[in-house]
Design a protein around this motif. Structure first.
Motif, PDB file in Angstrom:
ATOM      1  N   MET A  89     -34.530  -4.952 -13.418  1.00 18.10           N
ATOM      2  CA  MET A  89     -33.856  -4.690 -14.697  1.00 18.10           C
ATOM      3  C   MET A  89     -34.238  -5.788 -15.696  1.00 18.10           C
ATOM      4  O   MET A  89     -34.132  -6.978 -15.392  1.00 18.10           O
ATOM      5  N   LEU A  90     -34.705  -5.350 -16.853  1.00 17.42           N
ATOM      6  CA  LEU A  90     -35.110  -6.292 -17.906  1.00 17.42           C
ATOM      7  C   LEU A  90     -34.336  -5.951 -19.169  1.00 17.42           C
ATOM      8  O   LEU A  90     -34.383  -4.812 -19.639  1.00 17.42           O
ATOM      9  N   GLY A  91     -33.622  -6.922 -19.723  1.00 10.57           N
ATOM     10  CA  GLY A  91     -32.779  -6.638 -20.878  1.00 10.57           C
ATOM     11  C   GLY A  91     -33.156  -7.470 -22.082  1.00 10.57           C
ATOM     12  O   GLY A  91     -33.344  -8.691 -21.988  1.00 10.57           O
ATOM     13  N   HIS A  92     -33.269  -6.770 -23.201  1.00  7.51           N
ATOM     14  CA  HIS A  92     -33.553  -7.464 -24.460  1.00  7.51           C
ATOM     15  C   HIS A  92     -32.244  -7.847 -25.143  1.00  7.51           C
ATOM     16  O   HIS A  92     -31.425  -6.971 -25.457  1.00  7.51           O
ATOM     17  N   SER A  93     -32.028  -9.121 -25.377  1.00  2.57           N
ATOM     18  CA  SER A  93     -30.889  -9.621 -26.147  1.00  2.57           C
ATOM     19  C   SER A  93     -29.567  -9.037 -25.634  1.00  2.57           C
ATOM     20  O   SER A  93     -29.160  -9.363 -24.519  1.00  2.57           O
ATOM     21  N   MET A  94     -28.903  -8.143 -26.360  1.00  7.89           N
ATOM     22  CA  MET A  94     -27.668  -7.555 -25.823  1.00  7.89           C
ATOM     23  C   MET A  94     -27.932  -6.893 -24.467  1.00  7.89           C
ATOM     24  O   MET A  94     -27.088  -6.963 -23.561  1.00  7.89           O
ATOM     25  N   GLY A  95     -29.113  -6.288 -24.326  1.00 10.27           N
ATOM     26  CA  GLY A  95     -29.476  -5.689 -23.033  1.00 10.27           C
ATOM     27  C   GLY A  95     -29.538  -6.753 -21.933  1.00 10.27           C
ATOM     28  O   GLY A  95     -29.287  -6.462 -20.761  1.00 10.27           O
ATOM     29  N   GLY A  96     -29.859  -7.992 -22.320  1.00  3.21           N
ATOM     30  CA  GLY A  96     -29.871  -9.099 -21.356  1.00  3.21           C
ATOM     31  C   GLY A  96     -28.450  -9.466 -20.924  1.00  3.21           C
ATOM     32  O   GLY A  96     -28.216  -9.807 -19.755  1.00  3.21           O
ATOM     33  N   TYR A  97     -27.490  -9.404 -21.862  1.00  7.56           N
ATOM     34  CA  TYR A  97     -26.091  -9.685 -21.486  1.00  7.56           C
ATOM     35  C   TYR A  97     -25.631  -8.653 -20.448  1.00  7.56           C
ATOM     36  O   TYR A  97     -24.897  -8.968 -19.518  1.00  7.56           O
ATOM     37  N   ILE A  98     -26.076  -7.396 -20.668  1.00  9.00           N
ATOM     38  CA  ILE A  98     -25.708  -6.313 -19.741  1.00  9.00           C
ATOM     39  C   ILE A  98     -26.392  -6.544 -18.389  1.00  9.00           C
ATOM     40  O   ILE A  98     -25.784  -6.382 -17.326  1.00  9.00           O
ATOM     41  N   THR A  99     -27.646  -6.969 -18.447  1.00  5.65           N
ATOM     42  CA  THR A  99     -28.391  -7.260 -17.211  1.00  5.65           C
ATOM     43  C   THR A  99     -27.677  -8.337 -16.385  1.00  5.65           C
ATOM     44  O   THR A  99     -27.571  -8.232 -15.158  1.00  5.65           O
ATOM     45  N   LEU A 100     -27.172  -9.372 -17.068  1.00  4.05           N
ATOM     46  CA  LEU A 100     -26.484 -10.450 -16.335  1.00  4.05           C
ATOM     47  C   LEU A 100     -25.199  -9.941 -15.694  1.00  4.05           C
ATOM     48  O   LEU A 100     -24.859 -10.333 -14.568  1.00  4.05           O
ATOM     49  N   SER A 101     -24.470  -9.090 -16.418  1.00  7.68           N
ATOM     50  CA  SER A 101     -23.248  -8.527 -15.833  1.00  7.68           C
ATOM     51  C   SER A 101     -23.594  -7.658 -14.627  1.00  7.68           C
ATOM     52  O   SER A 101     -22.903  -7.676 -13.603  1.00  7.68           O
ATOM     53  N   PHE A 102     -24.695  -6.928 -14.735  1.00  6.20           N
ATOM     54  CA  PHE A 102     -25.148  -6.087 -13.613  1.00  6.20           C
ATOM     55  C   PHE A 102     -25.525  -6.984 -12.423  1.00  6.20           C
ATOM     56  O   PHE A 102     -25.098  -6.745 -11.291  1.00  6.20           O
ATOM     57  N   ALA A 103     -26.308  -8.028 -12.692  1.00  8.43           N
ATOM     58  CA  ALA A 103     -26.773  -8.914 -11.612  1.00  8.43           C
ATOM     59  C   ALA A 103     -25.606  -9.632 -10.939  1.00  8.43           C
ATOM     60  O   ALA A 103     -25.629  -9.903  -9.733  1.00  8.43           O
ATOM     61  N   GLU A 104     -24.587  -9.927 -11.716  1.00  5.81           N
ATOM     62  CA  GLU A 104     -23.405 -10.629 -11.181  1.00  5.81           C
ATOM     63  C   GLU A 104     -22.697  -9.767 -10.132  1.00  5.81           C
ATOM     64  O   GLU A 104     -22.223 -10.261  -9.120  1.00  5.81           O
ATOM     65  N   ARG A 105     -22.658  -8.454 -10.382  1.00  5.83           N
ATOM     66  CA  ARG A 105     -21.845  -7.582  -9.520  1.00  5.83           C
ATOM     67  C   ARG A 105     -22.656  -6.668  -8.600  1.00  5.83           C
ATOM     68  O   ARG A 105     -22.155  -6.243  -7.575  1.00  5.83           O
ATOM     69  N   TYR A 106     -23.883  -6.379  -8.994  1.00  2.00           N
ATOM     70  CA  TYR A 106     -24.654  -5.385  -8.222  1.00  2.00           C
ATOM     71  C   TYR A 106     -26.026  -5.932  -7.841  1.00  2.00           C
ATOM     72  O   TYR A 106     -27.033  -5.214  -7.914  1.00  2.00           O
TER      73      TYR A 106
END
Ligand code: MLT
Length: 262
Positions: A89-106
């Motif tokens: 998963m690669l997230g640009h800016s706000m997409g990166g914030y979402i990526t971190l939340s995903f990585a934290e839990r999944y």
């Protein structure tokens, strides 16, 4: 575009190419259209799954504040829908914030993850106030005035002069953001916690990409930490939008990350 419906909510996504699955998450007031130049460069070796995030593009934009966690959960639903046990998963800016939340839990659903012009820092107090101002500008002046003010600053000043068509394209994408979607996402970003530890403590390979001329997420905010699993890259000459400003260079960085020794 394909669509997924769950719990009455509709999310649109593009699905292109064959090979290792890579999910690309766009930034605030963007859409899957942000990745249009990059996807053809990756899709000979990767399957690119590119959603329009909640409140953006063609996807539903419910009224009210969203949360970054909810937007990450939308991505989990999408992986389930597509029967994908693991992705990068690669997230640009706000997409990166979402990526971190995903990585934290999944994390078990990831082969690796990356932030492109994004950061693990939360908003500071000034940043939180700016979110409220953004919401009130969207509500009082409308989405087009808001986008006109937002987009030029996303690009390196040199790009703004030499490639004005890129700014026009990002503006055109931004205008299509439903106002309540932009407001809901601004509130989600305002409330997100500091997630630098998700990067520093991750057992997964992590890619951090900065733009040399990024005025929104400068290198120091992107490269918050270091450990052997982190690959850092700076795209020379690019601002906050390397997927449009320097797609070949960004594709090269992503391909090297995907081909790393495992
Ligand atoms: C984005 O491009 O997603 C925004 O710059 C993120 C932010 O405002 O924090």
């Amino acid at each position: 575009m394909n669509k997924m419906v769950y719990d009455g909510y509709t999310l649109y996504y593009a699905d292109q190419g064959e090979g290792e699955p890579v999910v690309l998450l766009h930034g605030f007031c963007g859409s899957s259209g942000y990745w249009e130049q990059l996807v053809p460069l990756l899709s000979s070796s990767c399957r690119c799954i590119v959603p329009d995030l909640r409140g953006h593009g063609l996807s539903d934009a419910p009224l009210g504040a969203y949360s970054i966690e909810q937007m990450a959960d939308d991505c989990l639903k999408l992986l389930d829908e597509l029967d994908l046990p693991k992705v990068t998963m690669l997230g640009h800016s706000m997409g990166g914030y979402i990526t971190l939340s995903f990585a934290e839990r999944y994390a078990s659903r990831l082969n690796g993850f990356g932030l492109i012009h994004s950061t693990g820092y939360a908003d500071d107090e000034v940043g939180k106030l700016k979110r409220l101002k953004a919401v009130s500008t969207i509500q009082s002046d409308g989405i087009t005035a808001f986008i006109d003010g937002l987009v030029p600053g996303l690009f390196a000043p040199e790009t703004a002069k030499s490639h004005h068509e890129l700014i026009e394209k990002a503006i055109e994408i931004g205008y299509k953001t439903p106002p309540q979607g932009a407001a809901g996402a601004a509130m989600a970003m305002r409330e997100r916690p500091d997630r630098r530890d998700v990067i520093s403590a991750s057992a997964l390979p992590v890619l951090l990409v900065a733009g040399e001329k990024d005025q929104i997420a400068p290198e120091a905010k992107v490269f918050t930490t270091g450990h052997p699993n982190i690959t850092k890259a700076t795209i020379q000459g690019a601002g906050h939008m390397s997927m449009m400003e320097a797609p070949e260079e960004l594709a090269g960085v992503i391909q090297s990350f995907l081909k790393r020794d495992r």
